[in-house]
Design an enzyme around this catalytic site. Structure first.
Site, PDB file in Angstrom:
ATOM      1  N   ASP A 158     -29.920   9.934  14.222  1.00  0.00           N
ATOM      2  CA  ASP A 158     -28.894   9.681  13.212  1.00  0.00           C
ATOM      3  C   ASP A 158     -28.284  11.014  12.817  1.00  0.00           C
ATOM      4  OD1 ASP A 158     -27.424   8.170  11.230  1.00  0.00           O
ATOM      5  OD2 ASP A 158     -28.718   9.102   9.733  1.00  0.00           O
ATOM      6  N   SER A 159     -27.168  10.954  12.124  1.00  0.00           N
ATOM      7  CA  SER A 159     -26.531  12.173  11.624  1.00  0.00           C
ATOM      8  C   SER A 159     -27.389  12.833  10.539  1.00  0.00           C
ATOM      9  CB  SER A 159     -25.153  11.836  11.068  1.00  0.00           C
ATOM     10  OG  SER A 159     -25.267  10.808  10.093  1.00  0.00           O
ATOM     11  N   CYS A 183     -27.160   5.787  13.973  1.00  0.00           N
ATOM     12  CA  CYS A 183     -25.929   6.150  13.261  1.00  0.00           C
ATOM     13  C   CYS A 183     -24.781   5.234  13.724  1.00  0.00           C
ATOM     14  CB  CYS A 183     -25.603   7.602  13.565  1.00  0.00           C
ATOM     15  SG  CYS A 183     -24.104   8.177  12.764  1.00  0.00           S
ATOM     16  N   GLU A 218     -27.631   8.472  -1.427  1.00  0.00           N
ATOM     17  CA  GLU A 218     -28.494   9.665  -1.301  1.00  0.00           C
ATOM     18  C   GLU A 218     -28.888  10.201  -2.674  1.00  0.00           C
ATOM     19  OE1 GLU A 218     -27.570  12.626   1.589  1.00  0.00           O
ATOM     20  OE2 GLU A 218     -27.194  11.136   3.140  1.00  0.00           O
ATOM     21  N   CYS A 251     -23.033   0.839   8.134  1.00  0.00           N
ATOM     22  CA  CYS A 251     -23.372   2.245   7.894  1.00  0.00           C
ATOM     23  C   CYS A 251     -24.843   2.293   7.504  1.00  0.00           C
ATOM     24  CB  CYS A 251     -22.499   2.799   6.772  1.00  0.00           C
ATOM     25  SG  CYS A 251     -22.976   4.458   6.247  1.00  0.00           S
ATOM     26  N   HIS A 297     -26.477   3.856   5.385  1.00  0.00           N
ATOM     27  CA  HIS A 297     -26.855   3.959   3.965  1.00  0.00           C
ATOM     28  C   HIS A 297     -26.708   2.644   3.195  1.00  0.00           C
ATOM     29  CE1 HIS A 297     -26.462   8.113   5.071  1.00  0.00           C
ATOM     30  NE2 HIS A 297     -26.786   8.538   3.868  1.00  0.00           N
TER      31      HIS A 297
END
Ligand code: DGL
Length: 273
Positions: A9-10, A72, A154, A186, A188
């Site tokens: 993932d990024s 990702c 985050e 996404c 998140h």
């Protein structure tokens, strides 16, 4: 460690995908790579995302993973073709998060009106729209980039008034469009699942790409007789290893990542790609 499932993932977000893989396949070794030095990918050009994704894939391929999961969404949307060209199926199987999510969305939608939210790069690529229409040309697709949801998750503000306000601003249009299914496109967004559900109403089904991908990983390995238990002839295994690599900010990864993964993170190693 050979024979692990590789996940990249990024940054931190892909831990929501790893979390589902650990639940679905508790006996598999895993190696996670978060490119925390270069996150976010979602605001970058396709060329840059492809270059970063190829470097991340090379790192995991050198670890001889048995399957590469591109957790990702931005990399899956923009870089999957390049990754599959660089790693043909007989060398390394590469699985993105888009195909499993799209299949799941089409399985559960009744109105065939599906919404997709993701980063700017993911939405701009139209990869989700193309994947949906390829499987069901009659499906109606509505998309929206929701970049601010990434820092909110985050920061740990996923259930706050700020999250509710931002989600309402991004998502209110979907209510009038008559969608019955929304793909959380996404890494998140599963962290904001409750807030998104409250914003849209419980009747709209949310597709968690991590869960859909984890099931697909299980089915694939099972079908090919490559599940770790199958290879070992059955029986519960205790000696399962989970390795974590990042390219920067190791302490932040441990702190925020533990929340995303839903368990404590240990032994994180910083590397250069
Ligand atoms: N992992 C990214 C994604 O799922 C979100 C964070 C970023 O922009 O890098 O698209």
């Amino acid at each position: 460690m050979r024979d692990a499932i590789g996940i990249f993932d990024s940054g931190i977000g892909g831990l929501t995908v790893l979390r589902e893989i650990l639940d679905e396949l508790p006996d598999e070794h895993t190696i996670y790579l978060g490119d925390t030095a270069r996150v976010p990918y979602g605001t970058r050009s396709p060329e840059t995302v492809v270059r970063y994704s190829l470097q991340a894939a090379r790192f995991l391929a050198e670890k001889q993973v048995k399957l590469l999961v591109v957790a990702c969404h931005t990399s899956s949307a923009v870089g999957l073709t390049a990754l599959r060209t660089a790693y043909p199926e007989d060398r390394l199987r590469v699985m993105g998060v888009i195909e499993p999510s799209v299949k799941e969305a089409l399985r559960i939608t009744r109105t065939r009106r599906v919404g997709i939210i993701g980063t700017d790069a993911t939405i701009r690529s139209e990869a989700y729209t193309h994947a949906l229409k390829q499987l069901d040309p009659g499906v109606q697709v509505f998309t929206k980039a929701c970049p601010l949801l990434v820092p909110i998750a985050e920061e740990g503000w996923e259930d706050s008034d700020v999250a509710a306000l931002v989600a309402d601003r991004y998502l209110r249009g979907f209510r009038e469009l008559g969608i019955d299914t929304l793909i959380l496109g996404c890494t998140h967004y599963p962290m904001l699942r409750d807030t998104i559900a409250r914003t849209l109403g419980q009747e709209i089904r949310l597709v968690d790409a991590g869960a859909a991908t984890a099931r697909e990983v299980r089915d694939l390995l099972k079908q090919e007789g490559r599940l770790r238990l199958a290879a070992a002839g059955g029986g519960a295994r205790r000696d399962v290893e989970h390795l974590f690599y990042v390219t920067d900010a190791h302490e932040r990864f441990v702190k925020v990542g533990s929340r995303f993964l839903g368990r404590d993170l240990a032994g994180v190693i910083t590397v250069e790609l």
